[in-house]
Scaffold this motif. Structure first.
Motif, PDB file in Angstrom:
ATOM      1  N   GLY A 178     -14.234  23.756  36.606  1.00 56.48           N
ATOM      2  CA  GLY A 178     -15.731  23.937  36.950  1.00 56.48           C
ATOM      3  C   GLY A 178     -15.427  22.155  36.506  1.00 56.48           C
ATOM      4  N   TYR A 198     -23.021  27.845  33.751  1.00 54.14           N
ATOM      5  CA  TYR A 198     -24.014  26.847  33.829  1.00 54.14           C
ATOM      6  C   TYR A 198     -25.147  26.975  34.114  1.00 54.14           C
ATOM      7  N   GLN A 239     -12.823  29.627  47.885  1.00 53.40           N
ATOM      8  CA  GLN A 239     -12.161  28.806  48.825  1.00 53.40           C
ATOM      9  C   GLN A 239     -11.096  28.110  48.838  1.00 53.40           C
ATOM     10  N   LYS A 250     -26.121  33.096  38.950  1.00 56.10           N
ATOM     11  CA  LYS A 250     -24.672  32.102  38.747  1.00 56.10           C
ATOM     12  C   LYS A 250     -24.989  31.839  40.528  1.00 56.10           C
ATOM     13  N   ARG A 251     -23.713  30.994  41.137  1.00 53.25           N
ATOM     14  CA  ARG A 251     -23.514  29.703  42.501  1.00 53.25           C
ATOM     15  C   ARG A 251     -23.237  31.189  42.986  1.00 53.25           C
ATOM     16  N   THR A 294     -13.165  31.943  38.458  1.00 53.15           N
ATOM     17  CA  THR A 294     -12.573  32.639  39.908  1.00 53.15           C
ATOM     18  C   THR A 294     -14.746  31.778  41.093  1.00 53.15           C
ATOM     19  N   VAL A 314      -9.674  33.656  29.432  1.00 57.57           N
ATOM     20  CA  VAL A 314      -7.609  33.115  29.752  1.00 57.57           C
ATOM     21  C   VAL A 314      -7.018  33.367  28.370  1.00 57.57           C
ATOM     22  N   ALA A 345     -17.099  28.853  42.716  1.00 56.03           N
ATOM     23  CA  ALA A 345     -16.992  28.750  43.978  1.00 56.03           C
ATOM     24  C   ALA A 345     -15.911  27.823  44.758  1.00 56.03           C
ATOM     25  N   THR A 346     -15.324  27.068  44.027  1.00 55.76           N
ATOM     26  CA  THR A 346     -14.164  26.417  43.897  1.00 55.76           C
ATOM     27  C   THR A 346     -13.079  27.700  44.072  1.00 55.76           C
ATOM     28  N   GLN A 375     -15.521  23.442  51.394  1.00 52.88           N
ATOM     29  CA  GLN A 375     -16.011  23.427  52.480  1.00 52.88           C
ATOM     30  C   GLN A 375     -17.751  23.446  52.254  1.00 52.88           C
ATOM     31  N   ARG A 429     -12.897  35.579  34.748  1.00 55.36           N
ATOM     32  CA  ARG A 429     -13.654  36.579  33.709  1.00 55.36           C
ATOM     33  C   ARG A 429     -14.477  37.104  33.842  1.00 55.36           C
ATOM     34  N   THR A 430     -15.593  36.196  35.090  1.00 53.39           N
ATOM     35  CA  THR A 430     -16.602  36.992  35.548  1.00 53.39           C
ATOM     36  C   THR A 430     -17.035  36.843  38.020  1.00 53.39           C
ATOM     37  N   TYR A 435      -9.662  20.050  47.802  1.00 53.25           N
ATOM     38  CA  TYR A 435      -8.271  21.703  48.005  1.00 53.25           C
ATOM     39  C   TYR A 435      -8.662  22.040  48.751  1.00 53.25           C
TER      40      TYR A 435
END
Ligand code: NDP
Length: 608
Positions: free
Chosen positions: A446, A564, A260, A394-395, A254, A421, A256-257, A117, A277-278, A113
């Motif tokens: 995810g 997760y 970026q 969270k990450r 929203t 959603v 980590a992916t 990074q 959502r978060t 994507y």
């Protein structure tokens, strides 16, 4: 300052820790849901199977294999690459890597994507830099460089020879009479291997939100791990996505992916709707090019191991005189240590340590929330982008363009106040009772975590006496050193759990396991041993040692907002107690296992 004084802002004003705690719980409660992991649908199979097609490499017809190899490795990501490299270094030439993608790279093969990074500094994230002589171009390298680097490792160590791409293992069975594994695949292969190792990756089965209507959408859609540049225009090397200029685009998620990808979409789309959502916590990235002169100065023999040791110590609770990496990961520990060490010696109790951890965390998160206000122009949007949970719930994310993207005129945050959603219609996305018509939906939703290992692996492993690994691990993972499993001879599981468990830098766990696999296989071959297996006693003793540790700390905490990291906020049951690392932390594990390898007696393993 002592911990008892509580957390403060940089200007010295106190932070009301109780109010922060209350807000954290309120926000968590909004997001808790009874269905946990079951809220998601998997991409593999079903109506979304086409989402998984490989857009990067055409599949090539080949004859099925029915031969024998010394080592078969399942997975061509970092685990396969580093283990393959170490095996070749140890003189084991006959290594066959089986990979479902069309080339090496694993997560970096699939995740192309825009903006992909690494979030861990390249100097420690990219394995075998010294062996390959590669200088990363940036402190945090981008996806194309990492993917190219994966190929470079494969070339340097001759791993393309014999590799089977676009091939998925469907079954692994131990043949007790022949002391060999029988490997079956979806390409009709049925070959044997004296040893098998697997590095299937922690996040590789893409998932979608299980909301109604996904299949009804009449526009275009894809998951971020299969970016469709044919639709968006541009390419993963950074060419602008020139086909989106007249498009209304929704991105769902929203994490980590998305963090970026959003800045790139913001530049390309007519309109971008980000469904949240978060919110993620977004700390400073501060990326920059690596100066070749500086690199030449530091890259003296043994440099990468020194950096790895230093990062591990600084990130995971130890102390080192200097912090070579100096980033958001090491800062987490630096802050905690400085609070703790400010206490008089007699007050340094485990409870005080937890308090120091929490205070450091509250301060950090206040800083991260203040950054949102400083960057995002619209106050209402800024409010919604603030993360109300502890940083490691969270990450953690780090980016210098994500929050800024919300100041672009075509970008809109659709916050759902924790509800997510609601549904997808033929025309678009419904959230907060409102339908938003869009041309494209991008699912940044995810990957499966916390589901059965065999479900994620996609194959069953049957060991000695017909015992299946799904049964053997039914009450939780059981290993020696996170690598060997009793009853499954000549098999290695290359992954972080029950070993170093250094989650901030996954490749370093894999590189170390690769070293162990090579040492054990070479030793077995030298001795002419047909089999090597962990003893039951050694495996049990390791399990007991693991349980003496502090447990799953933040990453498992049920008072965290769901995700997760904590099994979507649901008690994962007693099995999860074993999803831990060495009780004294990653540095202790690496030191222990280094000594174990050097001793050359391979205590706990039986060679026969
Ligand atoms: P994540 O699982 O982190 O994020 C999924 C997102 O989808 C979350 O924001 C989630 O919200 C959201 N979501 C799920 N269901 C709904 C719904 N019904 N409505 C709205 N939103 C929904 O996946 P990612 O791909 O972002 O990242 C996965 C992991 O991969 C990362 O945590 C990281 O470990 C790794 N990664 C690493 C990178 C790096 O090192 N550079 C880059 C990218 C990923 P909620 O939070 O509420 O569940």
């Amino acid at each position: 300052m002592s911990v008892m004084e509580g957390p403060t802002r940089p200007d010295g004003t106190p932070i009301d820790k109780e109010a922060v705690r209350r807000r954290y719980l309120e926000e968590r409660d909004k997001r808790l849901r009874a269905d946990g992991n079951a809220q998601y649908v998997r991409l593999a199979g079903g109506p979304f199977a086409h989402y998984l097609d490989d857009p990067h490499t055409p599949s090539v017809e080949r004859e099925p294999r029915a031969d024998h190899v010394t080592v078969a490795f399942i997975g061509g990501g970092f685990a396969g690459l580093v283990t393959g490299a170490r095996l070749k270094e140890a003189g084991v030439d006959d290594v066959r890597i089986v990979e479902k993608g069309g080339d090496f790279g694993g997560t970096w093969y699939w995740n192309r994507y825009p903006g992909a990074q690494c979030d861990t500094a390249s100097m420690v994230y990219m394995p075998l830099l010294e062996e390959t002589g590669h200088m990363p171009t940036e402190k945090y390298a981008h996806g194309p460089e990492i993917l190219e680097y994966c190929r470079r490792i494969a070339t340097r160590f001759g791993l393309h020879d014999g590799a089977l791409f676009h091939t998925e293992v469907t079954d692994l069975s131990w043949d007790d009479d022949a002391s060999r594994w029988v490997v079956s695949t979806n390409r009709g292969d049925r070959f044997t291997a004296q040893f098998v190792a697997m590095g299937i990756g922690p996040l590789h089965v893409a998932k979608l939100p299980g909301i109604p209507g996904i299949a009804d959408f009449a526009g275009h859609s894809f998951h971020t791990s299969r970016w469709d540049y044919a639709y968006t225009g541009g390419d993963h090397l950074g060419a602008p996505m020139d086909r989106l200029a007249d498009k209304r685009v929704a991105i769902i998620g929203t994490g980590a992916t998305a963090v970026q990808a959003v800045p790139h979409l913001a530049r390309a789309c007519r309109e971008l709707l980000v469904f949240q959502r978060t919110p993620s916590s977004i700390d400073v990235r501060d990326n920059g090019p690596i100066d070749p002169e500086w690199f030449a100065g530091i890259a003296t023999p043994g440099w990468q191991q020194r950096w790895l040791d230093n990062f591990t110590l600084n990130q995971a609770g130890g102390t080192a005189d200097v912090d070579l990496v100096m980033d958001g990961w090491t800062e987490i520990s630096r802050r905690m240590r400085s609070k703790f060490s400010a206490l008089p010696r007699e007050e340094r109790t485990p409870l005080a340590m937890l308090a120091a951890f929490e205070d450091a965390d509250v301060e950090k998160m206040e800083q991260i929330r203040a950054r949102v206000d400083a960057v995002v122009a619209d106050p209402a949007t800024a409010e919604h982008l603030k993360a109300w949970y502890r940083q490691l719930c969270k990450r953690p994310c780090f980016h210098d363009e994500y929050l800024q993207a919300y100041n672009e005129p075509g970008v809109r945050l659709v916050d759902t106040d924790g509800r997510g959603v609601e549904r997808i219609t033929e025309r678009g996305v419904v959230a907060n009772g409102v339908e938003h018509e869009v041309d494209l939906i991008i699912y940044a939703s995810g990957f499966e975590v916390g589901t059965e290992w065999t479900r994620r692996a996609g194959y069953e492993v049957t060991g000695r006496g017909g015992v299946r690994i799904s049964d053997y691990w039914a009450e939780g993972m059981r290993t020696l050193h996170g690598l060997h499993v009793h009853g499954f001879p000549n098999m290695f599981v290359v992954q972080p759990t029950q070993a170093a468990n250094l989650i901030s830098n996954v490749p370093s766990n894999l590189t170390d396991h690769g070293r162990t696999v090579a040492a054990v296989v070479a030793h077995a071959l030298e001795r002419g041993a047909a089999e090597v297996e962990s003893t039951k006693e050694a495996e049990n003793a390791w399990g007991e040692l693991l349980l003496t540790g502090p447990g799953r700390m933040m990453a498992g905490a049920l008072d965290c907002t769901p995700g997760y990291y904590n099994n979507e906020g649901q008690d994962p049951g007693p099995r999860a107690r074993l999803n831990v690392g060495h009780p004294h932390g990653p540095a202790a594990y690496f030191a222990y296992i280094d000594k174990w390898r050097r001793a050359g007696t391979f205590e706990g393993l039986e060679f026969r």
